[in-house]
Design an enzyme around this catalytic site. Structure first.
Site: not given
Ligand code: AMP
Length: 215
Positions: A13, A88, A162, A173
């Site tokens: 994404k 999400r 990360r 996740r």
């Molecule tokens: P990402 O970079 O999108 O993979 O997000 C990393 C982490 O941030 C996720 O595993 C969640 O802990 C948190 N996170 C990001 N976006 C959301 C969202 N829309 N709702 C809830 N948690 C989020």
């Protein structure tokens, strides 16, 4: 044009959002990036979400909806917004619909990026990112150059992994994705907004498929 990129962690994404930003003058709104920035700058909210993120769980709807609301109010619309990693949950999807409507915007397309689980695990555990510009590398398919200079920004930057890109948090996740996020596929399908692309194809092919879907 406002779009959502929907897919499990590692579906690509962020990479596709960066391509759209370059090509279409769109604004990327990544809640993951916003939360990581809050952690780095040590805000109270950043400290609150740190453990949750490292475990791979979702932070509360209230926090992420608040972040998106702020961004929508503060950012000029330019070529439109790309929602990356948001919504999400169904509650977030409803909130986004309301926020956009209040601001007189529409949601034009939801792109679902389909990738199988084995590929996700392989991608995520091999992933690193340029600390300067965010360009994403993969140990197997796009390794960091031997010169250690980023191919995108040209800087001799640090290439970081990360904290949540490990097997243990990835399991959580993925579970969060299937339990809480995948119902959005049906939600947007029923609204007539959904287009699915094969996220396992090459980066260029996925970009072309998304371009085709957006017209
Ligand atoms: P990402 O970079 O999108 O993979 O997000 C990393 C982490 O941030 C996720 O595993 C969640 O802990 C948190 N996170 C990001 N976006 C959301 C969202 N829309 N709702 C809830 N948690 C989020």
């Amino acid at each position: 044009m406002n779009i959502i990129l929907l897919g499990p962690p590692g579906a690509g994404k962020g990479t596709q959002a960066r391509i759209l930003v370059d090509k279409r003058d769109m604004v990327q709104l990544s809640t993951g990036d916003m939360l990581r920035a809050a952690r780095t700058s040590g805000t109270v909210m950043g400290k609150t979400v740190a453990g949750v993120m490292d475990r791979g769980e979702l932070v509360t709807d209230e926090i992420v909806i608040g972040l998106i609301r702020e961004q929508l109010e503060d950012t000029s619309h330019a070529g439109g917004f790309i929602f990356d990693g948001f919504p999400r949950t169904l509650a977030q999807a409803d909130a986004l619909g309301k926020l956009l409507a209040e601001m007189g915007h529409t949601l034009d397309c939801v792109i679902e990026m389909q990738v199988d689980d084995d590929a996700l695990v392989a991608r995520i555990t091999a992933r690193s990112t340029c600390a300067n510009c965010g360009e994403v590398y993969n140990d197997n398919t796009k390794p960091v150059p031997a010169t250690a200079k980023c191919t995108s920004c040209g800087e001799a930057a640090e290439f970081t992994r990360r904290a949540d890109d490990n097997q243990e948090s990835l399991k959580t996740r993925l579970l969060a994705y299937y339990k809480q996020t995948s119902p959005l596929i049906g939600y947007y399908y029923a609204k007539g907004d959904l287009t699915s692309v094969d996220g396992l194809a090459s980066m260029e092919t996925v970009a072309a498929d998304i371009k085709g879907a957006l017209g």
